[in-house]
Design a protein around this motif. Structure first.
Motif, PDB file in Angstrom:
ATOM      1  N   LEU A  69      34.478  33.937  35.240  1.00 36.20           N
ATOM      2  CA  LEU A  69      35.600  34.844  35.457  1.00 36.20           C
ATOM      3  C   LEU A  69      36.850  34.041  35.796  1.00 36.20           C
ATOM      4  CD1 LEU A  69      33.876  37.557  37.625  1.00 36.20           C
ATOM      5  CD2 LEU A  69      34.422  37.680  35.224  1.00 36.20           C
TER       6      LEU A  69
ATOM      7  N   ARG B 243      40.560  33.879  37.612  1.00 38.89           N
ATOM      8  CA  ARG B 243      41.179  34.583  38.723  1.00 38.89           C
ATOM      9  C   ARG B 243      42.472  33.894  39.123  1.00 38.89           C
ATOM     10  NH1 ARG B 243      37.406  34.397  44.038  1.00 38.89           N
ATOM     11  NH2 ARG B 243      38.884  33.464  45.427  1.00 38.89           N
TER      12      ARG B 243
ATOM     13  N   GLU C 216      39.626  40.299  38.325  1.00 36.84           N
ATOM     14  CA  GLU C 216      38.791  39.510  37.423  1.00 36.84           C
ATOM     15  C   GLU C 216      38.273  40.433  36.335  1.00 36.84           C
ATOM     16  OE1 GLU C 216      35.737  37.815  39.872  1.00 36.84           O
ATOM     17  OE2 GLU C 216      37.104  36.340  40.759  1.00 36.84           O
TER      18      GLU C 216
ATOM     19  N   GLU D 242      35.895  40.266  32.892  1.00 30.26           N
ATOM     20  CA  GLU D 242      35.053  39.513  31.971  1.00 30.26           C
ATOM     21  C   GLU D 242      35.347  39.998  30.560  1.00 30.26           C
ATOM     22  OE1 GLU D 242      30.860  39.420  32.606  1.00 30.26           O
ATOM     23  OE2 GLU D 242      31.082  38.837  34.699  1.00 30.26           O
TER      24      GLU D 242
ATOM     25  N   GLN E 124      33.134  44.337  32.547  1.00 33.45           N
ATOM     26  CA  GLN E 124      32.924  44.063  33.967  1.00 33.45           C
ATOM     27  C   GLN E 124      34.281  43.780  34.606  1.00 33.45           C
ATOM     28  OE1 GLN E 124      29.834  44.108  35.442  1.00 33.45           O
ATOM     29  NE2 GLN E 124      30.782  43.806  37.420  1.00 33.45           N
ATOM     30  N   CYS E 125      34.587  44.476  35.695  1.00 34.29           N
ATOM     31  CA  CYS E 125      35.864  44.325  36.380  1.00 34.29           C
ATOM     32  C   CYS E 125      35.617  44.163  37.876  1.00 34.29           C
ATOM     33  CB  CYS E 125      36.734  45.544  36.128  1.00 34.29           C
ATOM     34  SG  CYS E 125      38.359  45.456  36.890  1.00 34.29           S
ATOM     35  N   LYS E 126      36.390  43.267  38.487  1.00 36.53           N
ATOM     36  CA  LYS E 126      36.286  43.049  39.931  1.00 36.53           C
ATOM     37  C   LYS E 126      37.703  42.979  40.490  1.00 36.53           C
ATOM     38  CE  LYS E 126      34.153  39.820  43.192  1.00 36.53           C
ATOM     39  NZ  LYS E 126      33.357  38.579  43.268  1.00 36.53           N
TER      40      LYS E 126
ATOM     41  N   PHE F 159      39.744  42.585  44.237  1.00 36.45           N
ATOM     42  CA  PHE F 159      39.467  42.288  45.640  1.00 36.45           C
ATOM     43  C   PHE F 159      40.707  41.827  46.379  1.00 36.45           C
ATOM     44  CE2 PHE F 159      38.300  38.617  43.128  1.00 36.45           C
ATOM     45  CZ  PHE F 159      38.834  37.533  43.806  1.00 36.45           C
TER      46      PHE F 159
ATOM     47  N   VAL G 200      36.014  44.515  48.234  1.00 34.27           N
ATOM     48  CA  VAL G 200      35.813  44.237  46.814  1.00 34.27           C
ATOM     49  C   VAL G 200      35.467  45.547  46.120  1.00 34.27           C
ATOM     50  CG1 VAL G 200      34.380  43.036  45.118  1.00 34.27           C
ATOM     51  CG2 VAL G 200      34.951  41.902  47.271  1.00 34.27           C
TER      52      VAL G 200
ATOM     53  N   GLU H 160      34.016  46.546  42.462  1.00 36.62           N
ATOM     54  CA  GLU H 160      33.430  45.952  41.265  1.00 36.62           C
ATOM     55  C   GLU H 160      32.767  47.049  40.449  1.00 36.62           C
ATOM     56  OE1 GLU H 160      30.891  41.935  40.253  1.00 36.62           O
ATOM     57  OE2 GLU H 160      30.883  42.707  42.289  1.00 36.62           O
TER      58      GLU H 160
ATOM     59  N   CYS I  80      31.241  48.051  36.177  1.00 39.48           N
ATOM     60  CA  CYS I  80      31.000  47.742  34.774  1.00 39.48           C
ATOM     61  C   CYS I  80      31.201  49.051  34.028  1.00 39.48           C
ATOM     62  CB  CYS I  80      29.586  47.198  34.577  1.00 39.48           C
ATOM     63  SG  CYS I  80      29.273  46.671  32.887  1.00 39.48           S
TER      64      CYS I  80
END
Length: 169
Positions: A3, A5, A31, A33, A41-43, A45, A50, A52, A54
């Motif tokens: 990932l 960042r 982040e 992917e 996929q996402c994050k 924070f 956080v 997160e 998908c």
């Protein structure tokens, strides 16, 4: 997949993207992917929490909706809601401007607050825009289209970038 960042600290060091009047928060990062088989996929924070997920590209397009929502929030300062389809449940991501801050809330399938992030409004919107553009640069339109199921919202991403740059002229 690794990932990518970027922190607000790196945005703050770029003078054309930061005004001295912007309040400074410690950390906010996005982040993303590369999507695979229609899943992204996402994050998100900050220093304290956080978020997160998908998300699927069907029945609603979470990536397109997220891009449009960040743009609309930045341009009109109106609260936005993005539906996140994590089969079998549907979650919601709430984006809102409160004074000089971007407030992001993850709501469960009953509408109950699950998690909350807060960061500088300008820097948070820039972080989203930078990650949208980075994802497209890394993949290209053809690879993104193949992995996600349809073409990326290039016009929306460009419009968000232009809005952000115009605010610093």
């Amino acid at each position: 997949m690794e990932l990518m960042r970027i922190t607000i600290n790196s945005i703050i060091q770029c003078p054309q993207l930061h005004r001295k009047s912007d309040p400074i928060m410690n950390l906010f990062a996005v982040e993303l992917e590369k999507p695979t088989d229609g899943w992204l996929q996402c994050k998100l924070f900050d220093d304290n929490s956080v978020i997160e997920f998908c998300a699927s590209h069907t029945p609603r397009d979470t990536f397109d909706d997220l891009v449009r929502s960040v743009r609309a929030l930045y341009e009109f300062e109106s609260p936005q809601l993005v539906e996140i389809y994590e089969e079998p449940e549907v979650w919601q991501l709430s984006l809102e401007k409160e004074q000089d801050y971007l407030v992001i809330e993850l709501l469960d399938n009953t509408g109950k607050l699950d998690r909350k992030l807060k960061c500088n409004f300008q820097s948070g919107c820039k972080e989203f825009a930078a990650k949208f553009e980075l994802l497209l640069q890394e993949m290209g339109v053809d690879e993104f289209t193949s992995a996600w199921g349809h073409a990326p919202p290039i016009e929306q991403i460009d419009a968000l970038r232009r809005l952000l740059l115009r605010s610093y002229e």
